[in-house]
Design an enzyme around this catalytic site. Structure first.
Site, PDB file in Angstrom:
ATOM      1  N   SER A  52      15.187  26.938  22.873  1.00 37.22           N
ATOM      2  CA  SER A  52      16.200  27.988  22.896  1.00 37.22           C
ATOM      3  C   SER A  52      16.826  28.110  21.510  1.00 37.22           C
ATOM      4  O   SER A  52      16.916  27.111  20.777  1.00 37.22           O
ATOM      5  CB  SER A  52      17.297  27.667  23.918  1.00 37.22           C
ATOM      6  N   TYR A  58      23.308  21.745  27.042  1.00 41.21           N
ATOM      7  CA  TYR A  58      22.115  22.598  27.091  1.00 41.21           C
ATOM      8  C   TYR A  58      21.438  22.619  25.718  1.00 41.21           C
ATOM      9  O   TYR A  58      20.219  22.458  25.607  1.00 41.21           O
ATOM     10  CB  TYR A  58      22.522  24.003  27.512  1.00 41.21           C
TER      11      TYR A  58
END
Length: 256
Positions: free
Chosen positions: A148, A161
Site C-alpha cells: 500500500s 496498517y
C-alpha cells in the site's frame, strides 16, 4: 498478455474490490482462478461472474488469519486444478473494528496491531510458504503481494496498517532473493486510493475530493487499474521483473 493462458492462479482475498477485478482480468487472459476469501457469498458471486463469462473459477472459503485455513485453501486449489502456477495475495482486514481503531501510537490498541500483523503480513507469509514448494516442484512460478502507499506515506493515523504493509515489501524481496534462481518471481503492487464499492459507500465526498487533489491523474483509481498491473506481473511479459513493489496510485507517491 503472454503466458497466462492455462495458468492456475490462487487469489487470496478475491471476493471483492481489487481481488475480484483481478479474478475477472486473469480469467479473460485465459487463466483458471481460485477465488479464496473469508466472505464466501461474495467469493461465490465473483466465481459465478467469471464462469458465466466463459472463464474458469472456483470459490473457496478461507481466513488469512488462520494457518490451517490457508493450508486447506492451497490444498484444495492443487486438488481441483492439478497444481498452482501463481499466487496473488490481496486480502486485508479493512473492518471498522480494525482499520477504524488504528490511530497514533499514544492512542494505540496493541490488539489492532496484532490483527493487522496476523492478516496483512503473517497471512501473506503463510500463503507464500504453502505455495512455494509447488512452484519449486514444477520449475518456477509467480507470486504477487499487495502492499500500500500507506507503507511510506507517513500518515499520522493507521500506523499498524502501514507497518504491516511495509512488511509486505520486505517479504516480497525475501521471496525474490531466496528463490529467484530457482525460477520463482515475486513482486508487489502498492495501491493508492482505489474506488472499490466499500470506499464509495463509506467515505464522504470530502475524502474523495482530498484524494483527487493529492494525485497527478485526472481521476481516482479503479480496481481494474490494479488488476491490469497484477495480470502483467503474473504473466510472462514481466519475466525479467522480480523483487519490486510498484506504486499503482495515479502519481500519488513519486518515488524511484
Amino acid at each position: 498478455m503472454r503466458g497466462l493462458h492455462g495458468k492456475r492462479i490462487v487469489i487470496a482475498g478475491g471476493a471483492t474490490g481489487i481481488g475480484a477485478a483481478s479474478a475477472t482480468r486473469l480469467a479473460e487472459e485465459g487463466a483458471s482462478v481460485v477465488v479464496g476469501d473469508i466472505n464466501m457469498d461474495a467469493a461465490q458471486a465473483t466465481a459465478r461472474r467469471v464462469t458465466d463469462a466463459g472463464g474458469a473459477a472456483l470459490a473457496v472459503e478461507f481466513d488469512l488469519a488462520d494457518e490451517r485455513s490457508i493450508q486447506a485453501l492451497i490444498g484444495q486449489a492443487v486438488s481441483e486444478l492439478g497444481g498452482i502456477d501463481g499466487l496473488y495475495n490481496v486480502g486485508a482486514d479493512l473492518s471498522g473494528d480494525t482499520m477504524g481503531r488504528d490511530t497514533d501510537l499514544l492512542g494505540m490498541d496493541p490488539a489492532v496491531w496484532r490483527r493487522n500483523h496476523d492478516v496483512n503480513l503473517l497471512g501473506y507469509a503463510l500463503t507464500c510458504r504453502e505455495v512455494i514448494p509447488y512452484l519449486l516442484a514444477q520449475g518456477g512460478g509467480v507470486i504477487v503481494n499487495t502492499s500500500s502507499g500507506a507503507a511510506w506515506g507517513g500518515d499520522p493515523s493507521r500506523p499498524a496498517y502501514a507497518a504491516s504493509k511495509a512488511g509486505v515489501g520486505a517479504l516480497t524481496r525475501h521471496v525474490a532473493g531466496r528463490w529467484g534462481k530457482e525460477g520463482i518471481r515475486c513482486n508487489g503492487v502498492a495501491p493508492g486510493v482505489v474506488m472499490t464499492d466499500a470506499f464509495k459507500q463509506s467515505d464522504s465526498e470530502d475524502v474523495k475530493a482530498w484524494a483527487l487533489r493529492s494525485i497527478r491523474a485526472p481521476r481516482l483509481g479503479e480496481p481494474e487499474d490494479l488488476a491490469a498491473v497484477v495480470a502483467f506481473l503474473l504473466s510472462d511479459d514481466s519475466a525479467y521483473v522480480s523483487g519490486q513493489v510498484w506504486s499503482v496510485c495515479g502519481g500519488w507517491s513519486l518515488r524511484e
